[in-house]
Design a protein around this motif. Structure first.
Motif, PDB file in Angstrom:
ATOM      1  N   GLU A  20       0.815  -1.212   0.000  1.00  7.84           N
ATOM      2  CA  GLU A  20       0.000   0.000   0.000  1.00  7.84           C
ATOM      3  C   GLU A  20       0.853   1.268   0.000  1.00  7.84           C
ATOM      4  O   GLU A  20       0.549   2.236  -0.690  1.00  7.84           O
ATOM      5  N   GLU A  21       1.973   1.265   0.753  1.00  7.65           N
ATOM      6  CA  GLU A  21       2.815   2.468   0.786  1.00  7.65           C
ATOM      7  C   GLU A  21       3.439   2.745  -0.577  1.00  7.65           C
ATOM      8  O   GLU A  21       3.693   3.895  -0.934  1.00  7.65           O
ATOM      9  N   ARG A  22       3.703   1.712  -1.376  1.00 12.12           N
ATOM     10  CA  ARG A  22       4.232   1.908  -2.738  1.00 12.12           C
ATOM     11  C   ARG A  22       3.170   2.533  -3.637  1.00 12.12           C
ATOM     12  O   ARG A  22       3.468   3.402  -4.437  1.00 12.12           O
ATOM     13  N   ILE A  23       1.945   2.082  -3.499  1.00 10.93           N
ATOM     14  CA  ILE A  23       0.849   2.627  -4.301  1.00 10.93           C
ATOM     15  C   ILE A  23       0.623   4.099  -3.937  1.00 10.93           C
ATOM     16  O   ILE A  23       0.439   4.948  -4.804  1.00 10.93           O
ATOM     17  N   ASN A  24       0.652   4.416  -2.643  1.00 12.76           N
ATOM     18  CA  ASN A  24       0.300   5.758  -2.179  1.00 12.76           C
ATOM     19  C   ASN A  24       1.455   6.756  -2.179  1.00 12.76           C
ATOM     20  O   ASN A  24       1.224   7.954  -2.339  1.00 12.76           O
ATOM     21  N   LEU A  25       2.690   6.303  -1.981  1.00 10.67           N
ATOM     22  CA  LEU A  25       3.785   7.243  -1.731  1.00 10.67           C
ATOM     23  C   LEU A  25       4.918   7.226  -2.755  1.00 10.67           C
ATOM     24  O   LEU A  25       5.744   8.132  -2.760  1.00 10.67           O
ATOM     25  N   PHE A  26       4.996   6.218  -3.596  1.00 10.79           N
ATOM     26  CA  PHE A  26       6.156   6.059  -4.468  1.00 10.79           C
ATOM     27  C   PHE A  26       5.806   6.506  -5.889  1.00 10.79           C
ATOM     28  O   PHE A  26       4.995   5.879  -6.557  1.00 10.79           O
ATOM     29  N   GLU A  27       6.441   7.591  -6.326  1.00 17.77           N
ATOM     30  CA  GLU A  27       6.209   8.116  -7.672  1.00 17.77           C
ATOM     31  C   GLU A  27       7.522   8.590  -8.272  1.00 17.77           C
ATOM     32  O   GLU A  27       8.426   9.010  -7.555  1.00 17.77           O
ATOM     33  N   LYS A  28       7.591   8.549  -9.591  1.00 18.46           N
ATOM     34  CA  LYS A  28       8.719   9.163 -10.292  1.00 18.46           C
ATOM     35  C   LYS A  28       8.364  10.626 -10.495  1.00 18.46           C
ATOM     36  O   LYS A  28       7.243  10.949 -10.879  1.00 18.46           O
ATOM     37  N   VAL A  29       9.317  11.513 -10.217  1.00 17.50           N
ATOM     38  CA  VAL A  29       9.080  12.953 -10.338  1.00 17.50           C
ATOM     39  C   VAL A  29      10.195  13.604 -11.150  1.00 17.50           C
ATOM     40  O   VAL A  29      11.247  13.009 -11.355  1.00 17.50           O
TER      41      VAL A  29
END
Length: 118
Positions: A51-60
């Motif tokens: 869940e933390e990958r879905i909610n917090l992990f993004e390429k910017v």
């Protein structure tokens, strides 16, 4: 007998639904939840759902105005190289979605050299 059968069948469905594996897959700049797909699994595209990958992990794509550090100097941006050896930046610690290598915390040196250079 019919009621007992209905209860047992309902219990099996509830158990299977609550214990089923959830999966996620990288899509351009973030993870999305997906159903299991044998072909994608064999190509190493599926990861176990977090869940933390879905909610917090993004390429910017950070700029000089990006908040790289919190007030306590903890890191907000991590980086790693993609398969083409190009730097990419992410919003959480983890593994690079393409290469599987551990991301590194951003440093002032990296900011000055690669993001805020003139």
């Amino acid at each position: 007998m019919i009621i007992i059968s209905a209860v047992v069948i309902s219990g099996i469905f509830i158990y299977n639904y609550s214990t089923r594996q959830s999966w996620m897959m990288w899509q351009e700049d973030h993870y999305i939840e997906v159903d299991f797909d044998t072909e994608k699994y064999n190509m190493n595209q599926l990861k176990r759902y977090k869940e933390e990958r879905i909610n917090l992990f993004e390429k910017v794509s950070p700029t000089c105005d990006t908040k790289f550090f919190n007030d306590d100097e903890s890191v907000n941006i991590w980086y790693g190289k993609n398969r083409n050896k190009e730097l990419e930046y992410f919003t959480a610690l983890g593994l690079h979605p393409e290469t599987g290598k551990t991301l590194k915390p951003i440093t002032r040196y990296m900011i000055d050299k690669y993001i805020c250079h003139e």
